[in-house]
Design an enzyme around this catalytic site. Structure first.
Site, PDB file in Angstrom:
ATOM      1  N   PRO A  22       0.839  -1.197   0.000  1.00 25.70           N
ATOM      2  CA  PRO A  22       0.000   0.000   0.000  1.00 25.70           C
ATOM      3  C   PRO A  22       0.874   1.246   0.000  1.00 25.70           C
ATOM      4  O   PRO A  22       1.824   1.329   0.778  1.00 25.70           O
ATOM      5  CB  PRO A  22      -0.797  -0.106   1.311  1.00 25.70           C
ATOM      6  CG  PRO A  22      -0.147  -1.172   2.113  1.00 25.70           C
ATOM      7  CD  PRO A  22       0.728  -1.992   1.221  1.00 25.70           C
ATOM      8  N   ALA A  24       0.218   5.440  -0.035  1.00 29.02           N
ATOM      9  CA  ALA A  24      -0.754   6.539  -0.056  1.00 29.02           C
ATOM     10  C   ALA A  24      -0.486   7.448  -1.253  1.00 29.02           C
ATOM     11  O   ALA A  24       0.659   7.803  -1.535  1.00 29.02           O
ATOM     12  CB  ALA A  24      -0.639   7.337   1.244  1.00 29.02           C
ATOM     13  N   GLN A  78      -6.637  -1.282   2.761  1.00 24.17           N
ATOM     14  CA  GLN A  78      -5.839  -1.067   3.962  1.00 24.17           C
ATOM     15  C   GLN A  78      -6.474   0.008   4.820  1.00 24.17           C
ATOM     16  O   GLN A  78      -6.802   1.095   4.341  1.00 24.17           O
ATOM     17  CB  GLN A  78      -4.399  -0.668   3.652  1.00 24.17           C
ATOM     18  CG  GLN A  78      -3.584  -0.688   4.957  1.00 24.17           C
ATOM     19  CD  GLN A  78      -2.196  -0.134   4.860  1.00 24.17           C
ATOM     20  OE1 GLN A  78      -2.008   0.995   4.423  1.00 24.17           O
ATOM     21  NE2 GLN A  78      -1.215  -0.899   5.302  1.00 24.17           N
ATOM     22  N   CYS A 109       3.159   3.617   9.867  1.00 21.19           N
ATOM     23  CA  CYS A 109       3.374   4.992   9.426  1.00 21.19           C
ATOM     24  C   CYS A 109       4.377   5.722  10.345  1.00 21.19           C
ATOM     25  O   CYS A 109       4.155   5.820  11.550  1.00 21.19           O
ATOM     26  CB  CYS A 109       2.045   5.736   9.395  1.00 21.19           C
ATOM     27  SG  CYS A 109       2.209   7.369   8.696  1.00 21.19           S
ATOM     28  N   ASN A 211       9.040  -7.279   3.698  1.00 24.94           N
ATOM     29  CA  ASN A 211       8.940  -6.004   2.974  1.00 24.94           C
ATOM     30  C   ASN A 211      10.168  -5.150   3.256  1.00 24.94           C
ATOM     31  O   ASN A 211      10.645  -5.089   4.381  1.00 24.94           O
ATOM     32  CB  ASN A 211       7.648  -5.289   3.413  1.00 24.94           C
ATOM     33  CG  ASN A 211       7.534  -3.882   2.854  1.00 24.94           C
ATOM     34  OD1 ASN A 211       7.338  -2.925   3.600  1.00 24.94           O
ATOM     35  ND2 ASN A 211       7.659  -3.735   1.555  1.00 24.94           N
ATOM     36  N   GLY A 212      10.625  -4.501   2.207  1.00 23.48           N
ATOM     37  CA  GLY A 212      11.716  -3.540   2.346  1.00 23.48           C
ATOM     38  C   GLY A 212      12.847  -3.804   1.383  1.00 23.48           C
ATOM     39  O   GLY A 212      13.487  -4.851   1.415  1.00 23.48           O
ATOM     40  N   GLY A 235       7.014  -2.165  -2.713  1.00 26.63           N
ATOM     41  CA  GLY A 235       6.488  -0.807  -2.793  1.00 26.63           C
ATOM     42  C   GLY A 235       7.232   0.066  -3.784  1.00 26.63           C
ATOM     43  O   GLY A 235       6.939   0.094  -4.975  1.00 26.63           O
ATOM     44  N   ARG A 236       8.263   0.778  -3.289  1.00 29.03           N
ATOM     45  CA  ARG A 236       8.919   1.817  -4.084  1.00 29.03           C
ATOM     46  C   ARG A 236       9.495   1.310  -5.400  1.00 29.03           C
ATOM     47  O   ARG A 236       9.593   2.068  -6.367  1.00 29.03           O
ATOM     48  CB  ARG A 236      10.016   2.486  -3.239  1.00 29.03           C
ATOM     49  CG  ARG A 236       9.464   3.329  -2.090  1.00 29.03           C
ATOM     50  CD  ARG A 236      10.567   3.677  -1.114  1.00 29.03           C
ATOM     51  NE  ARG A 236      11.134   2.460  -0.519  1.00 29.03           N
ATOM     52  CZ  ARG A 236      12.284   2.404   0.123  1.00 29.03           C
ATOM     53  NH1 ARG A 236      13.010   3.497   0.264  1.00 29.03           N
ATOM     54  NH2 ARG A 236      12.720   1.252   0.619  1.00 29.03           N
TER      55      ARG A 236
HETATM   56  C1  LIG Z   1       4.865   7.201  -1.106  1.00 28.77           C
HETATM   57  C2  LIG Z   1       4.683   6.108  -0.085  1.00 28.77           C
HETATM   58  C3  LIG Z   1       3.465   5.933   0.518  1.00 28.77           C
HETATM   59  C4  LIG Z   1       3.269   4.915   1.442  1.00 28.77           C
HETATM   60  N1  LIG Z   1       2.041   4.717   1.982  1.00 28.77           N
HETATM   61  C5  LIG Z   1       1.818   3.637   2.783  1.00 28.77           C
HETATM   62  C6  LIG Z   1       0.512   3.327   3.235  1.00 28.77           C
HETATM   63  O1  LIG Z   1      -0.478   3.997   2.915  1.00 28.77           O
HETATM   64  N2  LIG Z   1       0.362   2.240   4.042  1.00 28.77           N
HETATM   65  C7  LIG Z   1       1.437   1.452   4.417  1.00 28.77           C
HETATM   66  O2  LIG Z   1       1.249   0.470   5.150  1.00 28.77           O
HETATM   67  N3  LIG Z   1       2.673   1.727   3.989  1.00 28.77           N
HETATM   68  C8  LIG Z   1       2.881   2.763   3.169  1.00 28.77           C
HETATM   69  N4  LIG Z   1       4.132   3.003   2.682  1.00 28.77           N
HETATM   70  C9  LIG Z   1       5.213   2.071   3.018  1.00 28.77           C
HETATM   71  C10 LIG Z   1       5.301   0.954   1.970  1.00 28.77           C
HETATM   72  O3  LIG Z   1       4.109   0.193   1.953  1.00 28.77           O
HETATM   73  C11 LIG Z   1       6.479   0.016   2.264  1.00 28.77           C
HETATM   74  O4  LIG Z   1       6.306  -0.555   3.525  1.00 28.77           O
HETATM   75  C12 LIG Z   1       7.817   0.738   2.236  1.00 28.77           C
HETATM   76  O5  LIG Z   1       7.919   1.599   1.127  1.00 28.77           O
HETATM   77  C13 LIG Z   1       8.975  -0.281   2.205  1.00 28.77           C
HETATM   78  O6  LIG Z   1       8.869  -1.139   1.099  1.00 28.77           O
HETATM   79  P1  LIG Z   1       9.718  -0.887  -0.244  1.00 28.77           P
HETATM   80  O7  LIG Z   1      11.182  -0.887   0.157  1.00 28.77           O
HETATM   81  O8  LIG Z   1       9.361  -2.041  -1.134  1.00 28.77           O
HETATM   82  O9  LIG Z   1       9.316   0.428  -0.770  1.00 28.77           O
HETATM   83  C14 LIG Z   1       4.356   4.047   1.791  1.00 28.77           C
HETATM   84  C15 LIG Z   1       5.589   4.249   1.183  1.00 28.77           C
HETATM   85  C16 LIG Z   1       5.778   5.257   0.258  1.00 28.77           C
HETATM   86  C17 LIG Z   1       7.124   5.408  -0.385  1.00 28.77           C
END
Ligand SMILES: Cc1cc2nc3c(=O)[nH]c(=O)nc-3n(C[C@H](O)[C@H](O)[C@H](O)COP(=O)(O)O)c2cc1C
Length: 378
Positions: A22, A24, A78, A109, A211-212, A235-236
Protein backbone atom coordinates in the site's frame (compact mmCIF):
# COMPACT_ATOMS: atom_id res chain seq x y z
CA UNK A 1 8.40 -24.59 -12.85
CA UNK A 2 6.89 -22.96 -9.77
CA UNK A 3 9.65 -21.99 -7.39
CA UNK A 4 7.66 -20.98 -4.32
CA UNK A 5 4.50 -22.22 -2.63
CA UNK A 6 1.33 -20.19 -2.98
CA UNK A 7 0.43 -17.79 -0.20
CA UNK A 8 -2.94 -18.17 1.48
CA UNK A 9 -4.68 -15.07 2.82
CA UNK A 10 -7.78 -16.66 4.30
CA UNK A 11 -9.66 -18.14 1.34
CA UNK A 12 -7.53 -16.31 -1.23
CA UNK A 13 -4.60 -18.04 -2.85
CA UNK A 14 -1.87 -15.68 -4.02
CA UNK A 15 0.34 -17.40 -6.58
CA UNK A 16 3.14 -16.49 -6.88
CA UNK A 17 3.29 -14.96 -3.37
CA UNK A 18 3.76 -11.30 -4.27
CA UNK A 19 1.88 -8.29 -2.95
CA UNK A 20 1.84 -4.65 -4.06
CA UNK A 21 2.60 -2.58 -0.95
CA UNK A 22 0.00 0.00 0.00
CA UNK A 23 1.31 3.45 -0.88
CA UNK A 24 -0.75 6.54 -0.06
CA UNK A 25 -1.42 8.67 -3.12
CA UNK A 26 -0.04 5.93 -5.41
CA UNK A 27 -1.75 2.55 -5.14
CA UNK A 28 -5.20 3.68 -6.16
CA UNK A 29 -7.34 1.57 -8.50
CA UNK A 30 -5.60 2.80 -11.70
CA UNK A 31 -2.12 1.96 -10.44
CA UNK A 32 -3.27 -1.41 -9.14
CA UNK A 33 -4.87 -2.11 -12.51
CA UNK A 34 -1.62 -1.28 -14.33
CA UNK A 35 0.45 -3.53 -12.08
CA UNK A 36 -2.13 -6.30 -12.42
CA UNK A 37 -2.11 -6.04 -16.20
CA UNK A 38 1.65 -6.59 -16.15
CA UNK A 39 1.43 -9.48 -13.70
CA UNK A 40 -1.18 -11.25 -15.80
CA UNK A 41 -3.64 -11.02 -12.92
CA UNK A 42 -1.30 -12.79 -10.50
CA UNK A 43 -0.45 -11.38 -7.07
CA UNK A 44 -2.34 -9.29 -4.53
CA UNK A 45 -2.80 -5.53 -4.82
CA UNK A 46 -3.59 -3.55 -1.68
CA UNK A 47 -5.28 -0.14 -1.67
CA UNK A 48 -3.64 2.94 -0.28
CA UNK A 49 -4.48 3.39 3.36
CA UNK A 50 -7.91 4.60 4.37
CA UNK A 51 -8.41 6.21 7.75
CA UNK A 52 -11.15 4.51 9.72
CA UNK A 53 -12.65 7.69 11.09
CA UNK A 54 -13.00 9.21 7.63
CA UNK A 55 -14.57 5.98 6.39
CA UNK A 56 -17.06 5.78 9.23
CA UNK A 57 -17.95 9.43 8.68
CA UNK A 58 -18.33 8.72 4.94
CA UNK A 59 -15.96 11.50 4.02
CA UNK A 60 -16.54 12.19 0.33
CA UNK A 61 -12.90 11.88 -0.72
CA UNK A 62 -12.49 8.68 1.26
CA UNK A 63 -15.56 7.14 -0.35
CA UNK A 64 -13.97 7.86 -3.74
CA UNK A 65 -10.63 6.40 -2.69
CA UNK A 66 -12.16 3.06 -1.74
CA UNK A 67 -13.58 2.42 -5.22
CA UNK A 68 -12.17 -0.73 -6.78
CA UNK A 69 -12.04 -1.63 -10.43
CA UNK A 70 -14.76 -4.13 -11.37
CA UNK A 71 -12.08 -6.71 -12.19
CA UNK A 72 -10.24 -6.57 -8.85
CA UNK A 73 -10.55 -9.82 -6.95
CA UNK A 74 -10.01 -10.02 -4.05
CA UNK A 75 -10.56 -6.37 -3.19
CA UNK A 76 -7.88 -5.56 -0.58
CA UNK A 77 -8.35 -2.46 1.51
CA UNK A 78 -5.84 -1.07 3.96
CA UNK A 79 -7.20 0.66 7.04
CA UNK A 80 -5.46 2.91 9.49
CA UNK A 81 -6.97 3.66 12.86
CA UNK A 82 -6.01 4.37 16.46
CA UNK A 83 -9.32 3.86 18.21
CA UNK A 84 -10.54 0.25 18.60
CA UNK A 85 -14.23 1.20 18.47
CA UNK A 86 -13.83 3.25 15.29
CA UNK A 87 -11.75 0.51 13.68
CA UNK A 88 -14.47 -1.99 14.59
CA UNK A 89 -17.15 0.24 13.09
CA UNK A 90 -15.16 0.72 9.89
CA UNK A 91 -14.64 -3.02 9.50
CA UNK A 92 -18.33 -3.68 10.17
CA UNK A 93 -19.24 -1.11 7.53
CA UNK A 94 -16.96 -2.83 5.00
CA UNK A 95 -18.60 -6.18 5.73
CA UNK A 96 -22.20 -4.93 5.81
CA UNK A 97 -21.83 -2.90 2.61
CA UNK A 98 -19.60 -5.41 0.82
CA UNK A 99 -16.89 -2.81 0.23
CA UNK A 100 -13.87 -5.18 0.21
CA UNK A 101 -12.83 -8.84 0.54
CA UNK A 102 -9.67 -8.49 2.62
CA UNK A 103 -8.66 -5.96 5.26
CA UNK A 104 -5.06 -4.99 6.00
CA UNK A 105 -4.30 -2.85 9.06
CA UNK A 106 -1.46 -0.33 8.92
CA UNK A 107 0.79 0.07 11.96
CA UNK A 108 3.83 1.29 10.08
CA UNK A 109 3.37 4.99 9.43
CA UNK A 110 6.50 6.92 10.63
CA UNK A 111 5.26 10.44 9.82
CA UNK A 112 5.94 12.77 12.81
CA UNK A 113 2.47 14.32 12.84
CA UNK A 114 1.10 10.78 13.37
CA UNK A 115 3.63 9.35 15.83
CA UNK A 116 3.48 12.62 17.82
CA UNK A 117 -0.11 11.64 18.66
CA UNK A 118 0.76 8.01 19.36
CA UNK A 119 -0.46 6.66 16.02
CA UNK A 120 1.19 4.75 13.19
CA UNK A 121 4.43 3.00 14.03
CA UNK A 122 4.31 4.39 17.60
CA UNK A 123 1.13 2.44 18.36
CA UNK A 124 2.36 -1.18 18.65
CA UNK A 125 4.50 -0.06 21.61
CA UNK A 126 1.24 0.10 23.58
CA UNK A 127 0.52 -3.63 23.59
CA UNK A 128 -3.02 -3.53 25.05
CA UNK A 129 -4.12 -0.91 22.52
CA UNK A 130 -2.72 -2.91 19.62
CA UNK A 131 -4.51 -5.98 20.94
CA UNK A 132 -7.80 -4.10 21.30
CA UNK A 133 -7.64 -2.76 17.74
CA UNK A 134 -6.84 -6.18 16.28
CA UNK A 135 -9.57 -7.77 18.36
CA UNK A 136 -12.21 -5.31 17.17
CA UNK A 137 -11.10 -5.71 13.58
CA UNK A 138 -11.09 -9.50 13.57
CA UNK A 139 -14.35 -9.77 15.51
CA UNK A 140 -16.19 -7.45 13.16
CA UNK A 141 -14.62 -8.87 10.00
CA UNK A 142 -16.59 -12.13 10.16
CA UNK A 143 -15.28 -14.28 7.30
CA UNK A 144 -13.05 -11.56 5.84
CA UNK A 145 -9.34 -12.17 6.47
CA UNK A 146 -7.59 -9.45 8.48
CA UNK A 147 -3.85 -8.93 8.02
CA UNK A 148 -1.49 -6.39 9.53
CA UNK A 149 1.55 -4.48 8.33
CA UNK A 150 4.11 -3.04 10.71
CA UNK A 151 7.69 -1.93 11.21
CA UNK A 152 10.29 -3.42 13.56
CA UNK A 153 9.57 -0.88 16.25
CA UNK A 154 10.08 2.72 17.21
CA UNK A 155 13.89 2.63 17.27
CA UNK A 156 16.61 0.13 18.09
CA UNK A 157 15.92 0.51 21.82
CA UNK A 158 12.18 -0.01 21.43
CA UNK A 159 11.65 -2.99 19.17
CA UNK A 160 8.05 -4.20 19.07
CA UNK A 161 7.60 -6.57 16.14
CA UNK A 162 7.96 -9.87 17.97
CA UNK A 163 5.46 -8.94 20.69
CA UNK A 164 3.14 -7.49 18.06
CA UNK A 165 3.41 -10.67 16.00
CA UNK A 166 2.44 -12.83 18.96
CA UNK A 167 -0.49 -10.55 19.81
CA UNK A 168 -1.62 -10.72 16.18
CA UNK A 169 -1.65 -14.52 16.24
CA UNK A 170 -3.58 -14.55 19.51
CA UNK A 171 -6.17 -12.16 18.11
CA UNK A 172 -6.77 -14.17 14.94
CA UNK A 173 -4.89 -12.11 12.37
CA UNK A 174 -4.43 -14.08 9.13
CA UNK A 175 -0.97 -12.90 8.03
CA UNK A 176 1.65 -10.29 8.95
CA UNK A 177 3.81 -8.11 6.73
CA UNK A 178 6.99 -6.72 8.26
CA UNK A 179 8.86 -3.74 6.85
CA UNK A 180 12.35 -4.37 8.19
CA UNK A 181 12.95 -0.85 9.44
CA UNK A 182 12.20 1.06 12.64
CA UNK A 183 10.17 4.25 12.58
CA UNK A 184 13.40 6.15 13.34
CA UNK A 185 14.88 4.87 10.10
CA UNK A 186 12.01 6.16 7.98
CA UNK A 187 13.29 5.00 4.57
CA UNK A 188 17.01 5.34 5.24
CA UNK A 189 19.66 2.67 5.56
CA UNK A 190 18.81 -0.83 4.48
CA UNK A 191 15.89 -2.98 5.53
CA UNK A 192 16.77 -5.65 8.08
CA UNK A 193 15.80 -8.90 6.43
CA UNK A 194 17.07 -10.90 9.44
CA UNK A 195 14.17 -9.45 11.39
CA UNK A 196 11.81 -10.94 8.81
CA UNK A 197 13.44 -14.35 9.36
CA UNK A 198 13.12 -13.95 13.13
CA UNK A 199 9.44 -13.05 12.88
CA UNK A 200 8.87 -16.08 10.68
CA UNK A 201 10.35 -18.31 13.39
CA UNK A 202 8.41 -16.48 16.10
CA UNK A 203 4.95 -16.86 14.53
CA UNK A 204 5.04 -20.15 12.62
CA UNK A 205 1.23 -20.32 12.86
CA UNK A 206 0.55 -17.73 10.17
CA UNK A 207 2.17 -16.49 6.94
CA UNK A 208 4.82 -13.79 7.29
CA UNK A 209 5.40 -11.41 4.39
CA UNK A 210 8.72 -9.64 4.00
CA UNK A 211 8.94 -6.00 2.97
CA UNK A 212 11.72 -3.54 2.35
CA UNK A 213 14.21 -2.85 -0.43
CA UNK A 214 13.00 -5.20 -3.13
CA UNK A 215 14.07 -3.39 -6.31
CA UNK A 216 14.13 -6.34 -8.69
CA UNK A 217 12.69 -9.81 -9.11
CA UNK A 218 16.03 -11.26 -8.04
CA UNK A 219 15.76 -9.29 -4.77
CA UNK A 220 12.33 -10.85 -4.22
CA UNK A 221 13.64 -14.36 -4.78
CA UNK A 222 16.60 -13.66 -2.49
CA UNK A 223 14.34 -12.35 0.28
CA UNK A 224 12.18 -15.49 0.06
CA UNK A 225 15.24 -17.75 0.22
CA UNK A 226 17.20 -15.84 2.88
CA UNK A 227 14.34 -15.21 5.30
CA UNK A 228 12.03 -18.17 4.72
CA UNK A 229 9.14 -15.71 4.47
CA UNK A 230 5.89 -16.80 2.82
CA UNK A 231 5.60 -13.88 0.43
CA UNK A 232 7.01 -10.51 -0.50
CA UNK A 233 5.51 -7.02 -0.42
CA UNK A 234 6.93 -4.58 -2.94
CA UNK A 235 6.49 -0.81 -2.79
CA UNK A 236 8.92 1.82 -4.08
CA UNK A 237 10.42 -0.51 -6.69
CA UNK A 238 7.12 -0.20 -8.60
CA UNK A 239 7.12 3.60 -8.68
CA UNK A 240 7.23 4.54 -12.35
CA UNK A 241 7.86 0.87 -13.05
CA UNK A 242 4.57 -1.07 -12.85
CA UNK A 243 6.05 -3.70 -15.20
CA UNK A 244 8.20 -4.80 -12.26
CA UNK A 245 5.16 -6.95 -11.50
CA UNK A 246 5.78 -8.95 -14.68
CA UNK A 247 9.37 -9.53 -13.51
CA UNK A 248 8.30 -10.42 -9.96
CA UNK A 249 5.95 -13.07 -11.29
CA UNK A 250 8.60 -14.40 -13.67
CA UNK A 251 11.25 -14.44 -10.93
CA UNK A 252 9.10 -16.13 -8.31
CA UNK A 253 7.72 -18.64 -10.81
CA UNK A 254 11.26 -19.36 -11.92
CA UNK A 255 10.61 -18.63 -15.58
CA UNK A 256 12.98 -15.62 -15.82
CA UNK A 257 13.03 -13.14 -18.70
CA UNK A 258 12.96 -9.65 -17.22
CA UNK A 259 11.74 -6.45 -18.84
CA UNK A 260 13.94 -3.58 -19.89
CA UNK A 261 11.51 -1.32 -21.77
CA UNK A 262 12.89 1.42 -23.98
CA UNK A 263 11.56 4.96 -23.69
CA UNK A 264 8.92 4.42 -26.41
CA UNK A 265 7.33 1.63 -24.39
CA UNK A 266 7.68 3.60 -21.13
CA UNK A 267 5.95 6.59 -22.76
CA UNK A 268 3.03 4.33 -23.77
CA UNK A 269 2.70 3.11 -20.17
CA UNK A 270 2.78 6.72 -18.95
CA UNK A 271 -0.10 7.68 -21.22
CA UNK A 272 -2.04 4.59 -20.17
CA UNK A 273 -1.46 5.39 -16.48
CA UNK A 274 -2.61 8.99 -16.92
CA UNK A 275 -5.64 7.82 -18.93
CA UNK A 276 -6.67 5.34 -16.24
CA UNK A 277 -6.33 8.03 -13.58
CA UNK A 278 -8.57 10.38 -15.56
CA UNK A 279 -11.21 7.69 -16.04
CA UNK A 280 -11.10 6.81 -12.35
CA UNK A 281 -11.36 10.44 -11.21
CA UNK A 282 -13.94 11.17 -13.92
CA UNK A 283 -11.97 14.14 -15.25
CA UNK A 284 -9.14 13.82 -17.79
CA UNK A 285 -7.34 16.96 -16.71
CA UNK A 286 -7.37 16.06 -13.01
CA UNK A 287 -6.09 12.62 -13.96
CA UNK A 288 -3.14 14.11 -15.84
CA UNK A 289 -2.46 16.52 -12.98
CA UNK A 290 -2.45 13.63 -10.50
CA UNK A 291 -0.13 11.77 -12.85
CA UNK A 292 2.51 14.53 -12.65
CA UNK A 293 3.94 13.05 -9.47
CA UNK A 294 4.83 9.86 -11.38
CA UNK A 295 6.66 11.54 -14.27
CA UNK A 296 10.13 11.72 -12.69
CA UNK A 297 9.95 8.09 -11.62
CA UNK A 298 9.03 6.90 -15.12
CA UNK A 299 11.79 8.94 -16.72
CA UNK A 300 14.50 8.11 -14.18
CA UNK A 301 17.80 7.55 -15.98
CA UNK A 302 16.54 8.47 -19.47
CA UNK A 303 18.08 11.41 -21.25
CA UNK A 304 15.20 13.90 -21.20
CA UNK A 305 16.64 17.32 -20.36
CA UNK A 306 15.65 19.57 -17.50
CA UNK A 307 13.52 21.88 -19.67
CA UNK A 308 11.36 18.98 -20.84
CA UNK A 309 11.11 17.54 -17.33
CA UNK A 310 9.79 20.94 -16.18
CA UNK A 311 7.24 21.04 -19.00
CA UNK A 312 6.07 17.51 -18.26
CA UNK A 313 5.61 18.46 -14.63
CA UNK A 314 2.95 21.03 -15.57
CA UNK A 315 1.05 19.03 -18.21
CA UNK A 316 -2.72 19.08 -17.83
CA UNK A 317 -4.22 17.15 -20.76
CA UNK A 318 -3.59 13.81 -22.42
CA UNK A 319 -2.94 15.47 -25.78
CA UNK A 320 -0.32 17.71 -24.19
CA UNK A 321 1.28 14.73 -22.45
CA UNK A 322 1.39 12.73 -25.72
CA UNK A 323 2.77 15.69 -27.65
CA UNK A 324 5.53 16.32 -25.13
CA UNK A 325 6.51 12.69 -24.91
CA UNK A 326 6.69 12.48 -28.72
CA UNK A 327 9.38 15.17 -28.68
CA UNK A 328 11.70 12.87 -26.74
CA UNK A 329 14.25 10.56 -28.30
CA UNK A 330 11.99 7.55 -27.91
CA UNK A 331 14.58 5.10 -29.26
CA UNK A 332 16.52 5.22 -25.99
CA UNK A 333 16.98 1.81 -24.38
CA UNK A 334 16.28 1.12 -20.70
CA UNK A 335 18.97 3.07 -18.80
CA UNK A 336 21.72 1.19 -17.04
CA UNK A 337 21.24 1.44 -13.28
CA UNK A 338 17.61 2.59 -13.39
CA UNK A 339 16.61 -0.60 -11.54
CA UNK A 340 18.05 0.69 -8.26
CA UNK A 341 16.41 2.53 -5.34
CA UNK A 342 13.73 5.11 -6.16
CA UNK A 343 11.16 7.07 -4.15
CA UNK A 344 11.81 8.06 -0.56
CA UNK A 345 15.23 6.96 0.63
CA UNK A 346 16.09 9.30 3.50
CA UNK A 347 15.97 8.48 7.16
CA UNK A 348 17.46 8.48 10.61
CA UNK A 349 15.00 10.90 12.05
CA UNK A 350 14.20 11.16 15.70
CA UNK A 351 10.74 9.75 16.32
CA UNK A 352 8.41 12.36 17.78
CA UNK A 353 6.20 10.78 20.46
CA UNK A 354 3.64 12.01 22.98
CA UNK A 355 5.12 13.00 26.36
CA UNK A 356 5.96 9.98 28.48
CA UNK A 357 4.98 7.53 25.72
CA UNK A 358 7.85 5.14 26.34
CA UNK A 359 7.45 5.02 30.12
CA UNK A 360 4.97 2.19 30.14
CA UNK A 361 4.04 -0.06 27.21
CA UNK A 362 0.88 -1.06 29.08
CA UNK A 363 -0.44 2.40 29.90
CA UNK A 364 -2.64 3.32 26.95
CA UNK A 365 -4.04 6.64 28.06
CA UNK A 366 -3.56 9.50 25.71
CA UNK A 367 -3.65 8.15 22.17
CA UNK A 368 -5.31 10.97 20.38
CA UNK A 369 -7.86 10.41 17.63
CA UNK A 370 -6.18 13.33 15.87
CA UNK A 371 -3.50 10.80 14.98
CA UNK A 372 -5.85 9.77 12.19
CA UNK A 373 -6.32 13.13 10.59
CA UNK A 374 -4.75 13.93 7.23
CA UNK A 375 -2.52 10.94 7.50
CA UNK A 376 -0.58 9.54 4.63
CA UNK A 377 2.15 7.00 4.30
CA UNK A 378 3.67 4.03 6.00
C1 LIG B 1 4.86 7.20 -1.11
C2 LIG B 1 4.68 6.11 -0.08
C3 LIG B 1 3.47 5.93 0.52
C4 LIG B 1 3.27 4.91 1.44
N1 LIG B 1 2.04 4.72 1.98
C5 LIG B 1 1.82 3.64 2.78
C6 LIG B 1 0.51 3.33 3.24
O1 LIG B 1 -0.48 4.00 2.91
N2 LIG B 1 0.36 2.24 4.04
C7 LIG B 1 1.44 1.45 4.42
O2 LIG B 1 1.25 0.47 5.15
N3 LIG B 1 2.67 1.73 3.99
C8 LIG B 1 2.88 2.76 3.17
N4 LIG B 1 4.13 3.00 2.68
C9 LIG B 1 5.21 2.07 3.02
C10 LIG B 1 5.30 0.95 1.97
O3 LIG B 1 4.11 0.19 1.95
C11 LIG B 1 6.48 0.02 2.26
O4 LIG B 1 6.31 -0.55 3.52
C12 LIG B 1 7.82 0.74 2.24
O5 LIG B 1 7.92 1.60 1.13
C13 LIG B 1 8.97 -0.28 2.20
O6 LIG B 1 8.87 -1.14 1.10
P1 LIG B 1 9.72 -0.89 -0.24
O7 LIG B 1 11.18 -0.89 0.16
O8 LIG B 1 9.36 -2.04 -1.13
O9 LIG B 1 9.32 0.43 -0.77
C14 LIG B 1 4.36 4.05 1.79
C15 LIG B 1 5.59 4.25 1.18
C16 LIG B 1 5.78 5.26 0.26
C17 LIG B 1 7.12 5.41 -0.38
Amino acid sequence: MTAFSPLSIGPYVVQPPVVLAPMAGITNAPFRTLCREFSGGKGLFVSEMITTRALVERNEKTMQLIRFDATEQPRSIQLYGVDPVTVGKAVRMIVDEDLADHIDLNFGCPVPKVTRKGGGSALPYKRPLLRAILNEAVTNAGDLPVTMKMRKGIDDDHITYLDAGRIAVEEGVTAIALHGRTAAQHYGGTADWDAIARLKEHVPEIPVLGNGDIWSADDAVRMMRETGCDGVVVGRGCLGRPWLFADLVAGLEGTGGYRTPGLREVADVMVRHATLLGEWIGDESRGVIDFRKHVAWYLKGFSVGSEMRKRLAVTSSLDELRAQLSELDLDQPWPVGADGPRGRTSGNNRVVLPDGWLKDPYDCAGVSEDAELDTSGG
